[in-house]
Design an enzyme around this catalytic site. Structure first.
Site, mmCIF file in Angstrom:
data_model
loop_
_atom_site.group_PDB
_atom_site.id
_atom_site.type_symbol
_atom_site.label_atom_id
_atom_site.label_comp_id
_atom_site.label_asym_id
_atom_site.label_seq_id
_atom_site.Cartn_x
_atom_site.Cartn_y
_atom_site.Cartn_z
ATOM 1 N N SER A 118 0.712 -1.162 -0.025
ATOM 2 C CA SER A 118 0.050 -0.075 -0.250
ATOM 3 C C SER A 118 1.147 1.333 0.042
ATOM 4 C CB SER A 118 -1.015 0.219 1.260
ATOM 5 O OG SER A 118 -0.157 0.006 2.279
ATOM 6 N N LYS A 188 0.917 4.925 6.793
ATOM 7 C CA LYS A 188 0.467 5.642 5.813
ATOM 8 C C LYS A 188 0.810 6.950 5.749
ATOM 9 C CE LYS A 188 -2.833 2.393 4.767
ATOM 10 N NZ LYS A 188 -2.794 1.585 3.516
#
Length: 344
Positions: A118, A188
């Site tokens: 990701s 993230k």
């Protein structure tokens, strides 16, 4: 018998000089044979024990040569102690190292492993990153553009497989020498902080407080800044206090804040869930690198409402003062009490 006695006496004239026992027979002295440094004619009958205590005989006393006990039995009392062997000190050294590692993991730096794609290509599967855990202790909060590790805020990892570590990996992960595989953490990039309005429509660009971001330096090559789908492809949110909005760099392969807007936090991540900022890729050696904030976040992205609010706060007292003066002129200086009639 006389010749043998003369030899033992080392040159004495004869048996008449021998000391006599209680039965009248001659007895050779042990002092002369065991301690040849003593004076054979001093008449001392106390034997070797008394000679050892004599500080002046140069053999058994407390002089430079030391006592017989000192020569055969080791160091004197109060002298330098023999150092411990390495194997006796090894458990102590290991214990100190483990305590230091645990303190470092808890308060300073912790290692984390990247299990998914990701955050490609910024972070790749198998990378180990070091996360700064110190600055949050001093009240520092995440900033735009930082890559952060945070605890799962609302079952984002539900259904994801969790690896089963062996006992050694579990211990090393607990003390911080290896990434912990039991903690449910995510990594993230922070896009919006409290007060920011973050929006995107289709292929982008991604905007923060109305200003577009140039994300070519970190978004996965071939991806658009936003996804073209019904769930995360179009959104406009305002980040509440105490929360952040996060997105993965691999935009078309990241289930980030965009896809969790229906959870209890509205897709936002509570600041209290943030473990720390990832500052460096530590493993493998060929991937060593820092994780700086991209230049696009250096532009003035703060919401424009703050200056307007400050201006309003400064003007409000002046407006109230002028209204009060006008009211006093109409009523002759008396304070009016609102009446109960209806407005005309």
């Amino acid at each position: 018998m006389g010749d043998l006695a003369v030899g033992a006496r080392s040159g004495q004239d004869g048996p008449e000089d021998q000391p006599e026992r209680s039965d009248g027979t001659a007895s050779p002295t042990m002092k002369d044979t065991a301690y040849p440094g003593n004076d054979p004619g001093d008449g001392d009958q106390n034997g070797p024990t008394e000679a050892a205590d004599d500080p002046g005989d140069g053999v058994g006393g407390s002089g430079d040569s030391g006592s017989p006990t000192t020569r055969s039995g080791g160091s004197r009392a109060g002298g330098p102690k023999k150092p411990r062997s390495f194997w006796k000190e090894l458990p102590l050294l290991v214990g100190i190292a483990l305590v230091l590692a645990l303190l470092i993991k808890t308060f300073l730096v912790q290692a984390f492993s990247i299990p998914s794609a990701s955050m490609e290509n910024t972070l790749q599967i198998g990378d180990r990153v070091l996360v700064d855990k110190l600055t949050p202790w001093f009240g520092s909060e995440p900033e735009r553009g930082e890559v952060v590790v945070f605890h799962d805020p609302a079952d984002w990892l539900e259904g994801e497989p969790t690896p089963t570590p062996n006992p050694v990996q579990r211990v090393l992960g607990w003390i911080g020498l290896m990434p912990s595989s039991t903690e449910k953490d995510l990594i993230k990039r922070v896009v919006g902080v409290a007060g920011d309005t973050v929006e995107c429509n289709g292929t982008g660009p991604l905007k923060v407080n109305g200003k577009p971001l140039d994300e070519t330096s970190y978004v996965y090559a071939g991806n658009t800044p936003c996804s073209v789908d019904d769930e995360g492809g179009k959104f406009k949110v305002t980040v509440p206090a105490g929360k952040i909005w996060v997105m993965g760099d691999h935009r078309q392969n990241s289930l980030d804040s965009r896809y969790h807007r229906s959870d209890k936090n509205g897709g936002f991540v509570p600041v209290g869930n943030v473990v720390g900022r990832a500052i460096v890729i530590a493993w493998p050696p060929g991937r060593w690198d820092t994780l700086p904030v991209p230049d696009t976040f250096d532009q003035k992205l703060s919401a424009a409402v703050a200056p307007d609010a400050l201006a309003l706060a400064g003007v409000a007292p002046l407006v109230l003062w002028r209204r009060r003066r006008r009211s006093e002129r109409v009523t002759g200086g008396k304070t009016r009490v609102p009446g109960g009639g209806t407005a005309g």
